[in-house]
Scaffold this motif. Structure first.
Motif, short mmCIF file in Angstrom:
data_model
loop_
_atom_site.label_atom_id
_atom_site.label_comp_id
_atom_site.label_asym_id
_atom_site.label_seq_id
_atom_site.Cartn_x
_atom_site.Cartn_y
_atom_site.Cartn_z
N SER A 3 9.78 6.10 10.30
CA SER A 3 10.69 5.97 9.20
C SER A 3 9.95 5.60 7.93
O SER A 3 8.87 5.55 7.83
CB SER A 3 11.56 4.44 8.73
OG SER A 3 10.75 3.25 8.50
N THR A 4 10.95 6.29 6.25
CA THR A 4 10.04 6.38 5.31
C THR A 4 10.25 4.99 5.02
O THR A 4 8.88 4.72 4.19
CB THR A 4 11.58 6.30 4.25
OG1 THR A 4 12.23 7.96 4.61
CG2 THR A 4 10.85 6.42 2.46
N LYS A 5 10.55 4.04 5.41
CA LYS A 5 10.20 1.99 4.97
C LYS A 5 8.97 1.65 5.83
O LYS A 5 7.96 1.70 4.51
CB LYS A 5 11.21 1.55 5.59
CG LYS A 5 12.79 1.58 4.71
CD LYS A 5 13.35 0.49 5.38
CE LYS A 5 14.56 0.68 4.74
NZ LYS A 5 15.15 -0.33 4.75
N PHE A 6 8.54 2.75 6.58
CA PHE A 6 7.12 2.42 7.47
C PHE A 6 6.23 3.10 6.86
O PHE A 6 4.93 2.16 6.19
CB PHE A 6 7.30 2.51 8.63
CG PHE A 6 5.88 2.55 9.54
CD1 PHE A 6 5.32 1.01 9.91
CD2 PHE A 6 4.81 3.35 10.03
CE1 PHE A 6 4.16 1.15 10.47
CE2 PHE A 6 3.50 2.99 10.70
CZ PHE A 6 3.39 1.46 10.54
N TYR A 7 6.24 4.43 6.65
CA TYR A 7 5.42 4.79 4.56
C TYR A 7 5.31 4.75 3.56
O TYR A 7 4.24 4.54 3.26
CB TYR A 7 5.18 6.73 5.63
CG TYR A 7 5.33 7.04 6.41
CD1 TYR A 7 4.39 7.85 6.47
CD2 TYR A 7 6.08 8.18 6.84
CE1 TYR A 7 3.81 7.72 7.87
CE2 TYR A 7 5.96 8.40 8.17
CZ TYR A 7 4.91 8.99 9.04
OH TYR A 7 3.95 9.01 9.42
N THR A 8 6.36 3.81 3.77
CA THR A 8 5.81 3.65 1.66
C THR A 8 4.98 2.55 2.21
O THR A 8 4.31 1.55 1.03
CB THR A 8 7.84 2.62 1.41
OG1 THR A 8 8.62 4.43 1.53
CG2 THR A 8 7.29 2.75 0.17
N ALA A 9 5.50 1.23 3.21
CA ALA A 9 4.64 0.18 3.20
C ALA A 9 3.35 0.29 3.82
O ALA A 9 2.64 -0.04 2.95
CB ALA A 9 5.09 -0.73 4.85
N ILE A 10 3.27 1.62 4.82
CA ILE A 10 1.45 1.65 4.21
C ILE A 10 1.14 1.61 2.46
O ILE A 10 -0.45 1.94 2.77
CB ILE A 10 0.96 2.88 5.37
CG1 ILE A 10 1.72 2.46 6.81
CG2 ILE A 10 -0.20 3.11 5.30
CD1 ILE A 10 1.28 3.98 7.67
N TYR A 11 1.63 3.16 2.12
CA TYR A 11 1.09 3.36 0.55
C TYR A 11 1.11 2.34 0.08
O TYR A 11 0.20 1.84 -0.67
CB TYR A 11 2.09 4.14 0.06
CG TYR A 11 2.17 4.40 -1.15
CD1 TYR A 11 1.01 5.16 -1.26
CD2 TYR A 11 2.63 3.78 -2.01
CE1 TYR A 11 0.84 5.22 -3.28
CE2 TYR A 11 2.65 4.24 -3.70
CZ TYR A 11 1.39 4.77 -4.25
OH TYR A 11 1.25 4.61 -5.95
N VAL A 12 2.14 1.12 0.42
CA VAL A 12 1.86 -0.20 -1.08
C VAL A 12 0.38 -0.54 -0.59
O VAL A 12 -0.61 -1.47 -1.55
CB VAL A 12 2.98 -0.72 -0.73
CG1 VAL A 12 2.20 -2.93 -0.73
CG2 VAL A 12 4.22 -0.64 -1.24
N VAL A 13 0.03 -0.77 0.87
CA VAL A 13 -1.41 -1.74 1.31
C VAL A 13 -2.10 -0.51 1.44
O VAL A 13 -3.14 -1.23 0.45
CB VAL A 13 -1.56 -1.66 3.19
CG1 VAL A 13 -2.83 -2.10 4.00
CG2 VAL A 13 0.11 -2.68 3.39
N LEU A 14 -2.51 0.56 0.91
CA LEU A 14 -3.77 1.03 0.72
C LEU A 14 -3.49 1.12 -0.88
O LEU A 14 -4.61 1.31 -0.99
CB LEU A 14 -3.45 3.11 1.53
CG LEU A 14 -2.95 3.17 2.34
CD1 LEU A 14 -3.16 4.46 2.54
CD2 LEU A 14 -4.61 3.41 1.90
N PHE A 15 -2.47 1.07 -2.00
CA PHE A 15 -2.89 1.60 -3.27
C PHE A 15 -2.88 -0.32 -3.40
O PHE A 15 -3.74 -0.28 -4.09
CB PHE A 15 -1.05 0.59 -4.00
CG PHE A 15 -1.27 0.45 -5.11
CD1 PHE A 15 -1.67 1.33 -5.80
CD2 PHE A 15 -0.75 -0.42 -5.97
CE1 PHE A 15 -1.68 1.50 -7.03
CE2 PHE A 15 -1.00 -0.48 -7.13
CZ PHE A 15 -0.88 0.32 -8.39
N VAL A 16 -2.40 -1.70 -2.78
CA VAL A 16 -3.30 -2.57 -3.16
C VAL A 16 -4.75 -3.07 -2.20
O VAL A 16 -5.56 -3.76 -3.24
CB VAL A 16 -2.67 -3.71 -2.34
CG1 VAL A 16 -3.51 -5.80 -2.30
CG2 VAL A 16 -1.11 -3.81 -2.81
N SER A 17 -5.07 -2.65 -1.27
CA SER A 17 -6.63 -2.37 -0.80
C SER A 17 -7.32 -1.40 -2.95
O SER A 17 -8.67 -2.55 -2.45
CB SER A 17 -6.27 -1.38 0.48
OG SER A 17 -7.91 -1.54 0.65
#
Length: 86
Positions: A3-17
């Motif tokens: 889902s798009t929510k899952f990809y958004t969560a991965i994006y947020v993790v990458l951004f925070v990292s």
């Protein structure tokens, strides 16, 4: 299909990292401490990107292992090159 929510969560993790990496750079830590933290975060981000955005999570394991060997080789070259920075 993921889902798009899952990809958004991965994006947020990458951004925070990435934000943590920048903060580590300006934190004034010892060189090797900062270098170690940044390398670990970079490796984790590379694994996330390869697994989900390059779809290695759903590929045969042999292909995943091949890419993993390349990641380890790149990490080894980065660590070896870091000695010349001192």
């Amino acid at each position: 299909m993921v889902s798009t929510k899952f990809y958004t969560a991965i994006y947020v993790v990458l951004f925070v990292s990435a934000t943590v990496q920048v903060l580590v750079e300006f934190a004034g830590l010892a060189y090797w401490t900062a270098f170690g933290i940044i390398i670990v975060l970079s490796a984790a981000k590379a694994v996330l990107v390869a697994a989900y955005f390059q779809h290695l999570r759903w590929e045969p394991r042999s292909l995943t292992y091949l890419v993993g060997i390349g990641l380890v080789a790149a990490l080894a070259l980065t660590v070896a090159a870091s000695y010349s920075l001192l």
